[in-house]
Write a protein that holds these residues in place. Structure first.
Motif, PDB file in Angstrom:
ATOM      1  N   LEU A  24       0.835  -1.158  -0.038  1.00 54.62           N
ATOM      2  CA  LEU A  24      -0.015   0.132  -0.018  1.00 54.62           C
ATOM      3  C   LEU A  24       0.851   1.270  -0.072  1.00 54.62           C
ATOM      4  O   LEU A  24       1.863   1.261   0.485  1.00 54.62           O
TER       5      LEU A  24
ATOM      6  N   PHE B  53      -5.414   1.682  -0.910  1.00 53.80           N
ATOM      7  CA  PHE B  53      -6.234   0.956   0.186  1.00 53.80           C
ATOM      8  C   PHE B  53      -7.563   0.881  -0.190  1.00 53.80           C
ATOM      9  O   PHE B  53      -8.151  -0.476   0.005  1.00 53.80           O
ATOM     10  N   GLU B  54      -8.264   1.665  -0.764  1.00 51.90           N
ATOM     11  CA  GLU B  54      -9.499   1.446  -1.141  1.00 51.90           C
ATOM     12  C   GLU B  54      -9.762   0.459  -2.251  1.00 51.90           C
ATOM     13  O   GLU B  54     -10.448  -0.538  -1.878  1.00 51.90           O
TER      14      GLU B  54
ATOM     15  N   GLU C 194      -7.676  -2.074  -2.854  1.00 54.00           N
ATOM     16  CA  GLU C 194      -7.163  -3.124  -2.430  1.00 54.00           C
ATOM     17  C   GLU C 194      -8.057  -3.949  -1.165  1.00 54.00           C
ATOM     18  O   GLU C 194      -8.259  -4.913  -1.095  1.00 54.00           O
ATOM     19  N   TYR C 195      -8.594  -3.020  -0.585  1.00 55.00           N
ATOM     20  CA  TYR C 195      -9.791  -3.405   0.479  1.00 55.00           C
ATOM     21  C   TYR C 195     -10.793  -4.311  -0.329  1.00 55.00           C
ATOM     22  O   TYR C 195     -11.168  -5.399   0.191  1.00 55.00           O
ATOM     23  N   GLN C 196     -11.136  -3.539  -1.296  1.00 59.29           N
ATOM     24  CA  GLN C 196     -12.255  -4.222  -2.165  1.00 59.29           C
ATOM     25  C   GLN C 196     -11.944  -5.640  -2.815  1.00 59.29           C
ATOM     26  O   GLN C 196     -12.489  -6.636  -2.571  1.00 59.29           O
TER      27      GLN C 196
ATOM     28  N   ALA D 163      -9.348  -7.352  -1.699  1.00 55.26           N
ATOM     29  CA  ALA D 163      -9.358  -8.536  -0.365  1.00 55.26           C
ATOM     30  C   ALA D 163     -10.635  -8.988  -0.064  1.00 55.26           C
ATOM     31  O   ALA D 163     -10.797 -10.233   0.154  1.00 55.26           O
ATOM     32  N   GLY D 164     -11.719  -8.213  -0.113  1.00 58.22           N
ATOM     33  CA  GLY D 164     -13.062  -8.646   0.266  1.00 58.22           C
ATOM     34  C   GLY D 164     -13.564  -9.572  -0.802  1.00 58.22           C
ATOM     35  O   GLY D 164     -14.096 -10.785  -0.448  1.00 58.22           O
TER      36      GLY D 164
ATOM     37  N   GLN E 251     -11.856 -12.843  -0.609  1.00 58.16           N
ATOM     38  CA  GLN E 251     -12.254 -13.470   0.596  1.00 58.16           C
ATOM     39  C   GLN E 251     -13.590 -14.340   0.462  1.00 58.16           C
ATOM     40  O   GLN E 251     -13.843 -15.494   0.898  1.00 58.16           O
TER      41      GLN E 251
ATOM     42  N   THR F 232      -5.366 -11.992   3.302  1.00 48.77           N
ATOM     43  CA  THR F 232      -4.558 -10.836   2.844  1.00 48.77           C
ATOM     44  C   THR F 232      -3.741 -10.264   3.667  1.00 48.77           C
ATOM     45  O   THR F 232      -4.457  -9.671   4.516  1.00 48.77           O
TER      46      THR F 232
ATOM     47  N   PHE G  23      -1.425  -6.543   4.394  1.00 51.91           N
ATOM     48  CA  PHE G  23      -0.985  -5.314   3.592  1.00 51.91           C
ATOM     49  C   PHE G  23       0.316  -4.851   4.539  1.00 51.91           C
ATOM     50  O   PHE G  23       0.270  -4.780   5.552  1.00 51.91           O
TER      51      PHE G  23
END
Length: 170
Positions: A93, A99-100, A102-104, A106-107, A110, A118, A120
């Motif tokens: 990151l 982050f936005e 990568e967060y999506q 990762a979700g 999952q 995941t 970071f």
């Protein structure tokens, strides 16, 4: 105890000092770290998959990390991870925008396979502005990229720019 295998995926077009930093640090978190060089349909690569694989292998060898290997893949990341026996995805990151996204991702990963975690890693402060896309743009407009990539990658990028032509007035 089972070996903990991680994957650090990316297009690595080109590989930057930021990528090398995440590889070094990520390799400490797992028994084996696989650098997964992939294609991204939304990106227009400067280097072919084969060229990027060779570049990343060369750069990883120079890091002298005994638990890192490089493999190419062209599949869903979670399917590649499962095939390699990986349970950890390593992602770097740089900023809030990273982050936005990568967060999506990762979700979604999952949802596809909840056995894969995941992790970071924040980029080193001195390396946070570095992005492959910006490195290519700087090179295409005749700027110096020495502080963003290794000497060998710099040579690769300059040779490619010389082949395809620079842009703009410089």
């Amino acid at each position: 105890m089972a070996q903990r295998i991680g994957i650090y995926p990316g297009t690595f077009d080109p590989m930057t000092l930021g990528h090398a930093d995440i590889i070094r640090r990520g390799s400490r978190l797992v028994d084996k770290l696989i650098i997964g060089v992939t294609t991204n349909p939304s990106k227009n690569p400067m280097f072919s998959t084969e060229e990027r694989l060779a570049m990343v292998k060369r750069e990883v060898e120079s890091l002298r990390l005994g638990n890192v290997e490089v493999k190419g893949f062209n599949a869903l990341l979670v399917k590649f991870a499962k095939r390699e026996g990986a349970t950890v995805l390593v992602r770097g990151l740089r900023a809030v925008a990273d982050f936005e996204y990568e967060y999506q991702m990762a979700g979604m990963n999952q949802q596809l396979d909840d056995d894969i975690e995941t992790v970071f890693l924040m980029a080193d402060v001195s390396l946070q502005p570095i992005a492959s896309k910006l490195v290519k743009e700087i090179a295409l407009f005749g700027g110096s990229i020495n502080q963003f990539v290794s000497q060998r990658v710099c040579e690769d990028v300059i040779a490619r720019v010389d082949k395809i032509g620079r842009m703009g007035d410089y």
